[in-house]
Design an enzyme around this catalytic site. Structure first.
Site: not given
Ligand code: PGA
Length: 235
Positions: A67, A136, A138, A143
């Site tokens: 990313d 979280n 990801h 996400e």
């Protein structure tokens, strides 16, 4: 998934680097997927050391990063282009022509995403993908959400990610709220995967990804369906 507990961050870094070096030695033309963040720093330092020792040769490697922040140019110190140069690429003999990272300042991000996905396919797919995991759950910037994304896409960062990653940005420095990220499908198509995690703040996400239901609310849980995924962690 194979789950391996390392004794410490140093041990995790060494073991992860050994797994990556083995991939390069087994296939010197491997297509590698790299990750950024704090967790891989030790593994990249180990790989640089192995290269300096002559144990591993990056000259035939093709690399794709997971990313990049949307809005940051390659020269920006918080960009993942910059991170990769600083922490790995400038220390090894990878051919700069073989390095691919999404262009964070692409004028047409949709086209950039489509071309990035295509270039992964054109390279024959990713042989080995390194991953971190967010608190979280990801992976990349996939996400928690309603669906598993398939391909490389432009996405908004979750508020948890914004607060976790704000530590890298100085006062007055504007943090991007969007990123270009490989999709869960892109990641799942990698032939082998190594996810590394360190520290108590990842324990909850790790336990849910390994033992919980496979759900896009916990994006890393998709790896339960991967045929060759290793999760390596330390407390
Ligand atoms: P970290 O990031 O290695 O900096 O904890 C991991 C991630 O968010 O994927």
């Amino acid at each position: 998934m194979k789950v391996i507990k390392a004794m410490s961050y140093a041990d995790l870094s060494k073991k992860a680097a050994i797994v990556m070096a083995a991939q390069i030695i087994r296939n010197p033309k491997s297509v590698l997927g790299f990750a950024t963040g704090s967790t891989p720093l030790g593994a990249y330092a180990e790989l640089a050391r192995m290269f300096a020792d002559g144990a591993v040769d990056f000259s035939g490697i093709v690399s794709f990063n997971l990313d990049e922040y949307y809005g940051l140019a390659a020269a920006h110190p918080q960009s993942y282009h910059y991170y990769m140069r600083q922490n790995l690429f400038s220390h090894v003999n990878i051919n700069p022509d073989n390095i691919r990272i999404p262009n964070g300042v692409a004028v047409d991000p949709e086209q950039e995403c489509a071309e990035y996905e295509q270039s992964i396919q054109d390279a024959g797919g990713i042989d080995f993908q390194l991953l971190g995991i967010g608190r979280n759950g990801h992976i990349g910037f996939n996400e928690p959400g309603e669906i598993f994304t398939d391909k490389t896409h432009l996405t908004y960062l979750a508020s948890d990610t914004l607060s976790a990653n704000s530590r890298f940005f100085g006062p007055g420095e504007k943090m991007p709220t969007q990123a270009i990220s490989m999709g869960i499908g892109t990641i799942m198509r990698a032939k082998s995967i190594l996810l590394i995690a360190s520290g108590a703040d990842k324990a909850d996400a790790l336990s849910k990804m390994i033992n919980g239901p496979v759900t896009p609310q916990m994006p890393a849980s998709a790896l339960q369906y991967h045929r060759d995924a290793i999760v390596m962690y330390c407390d």
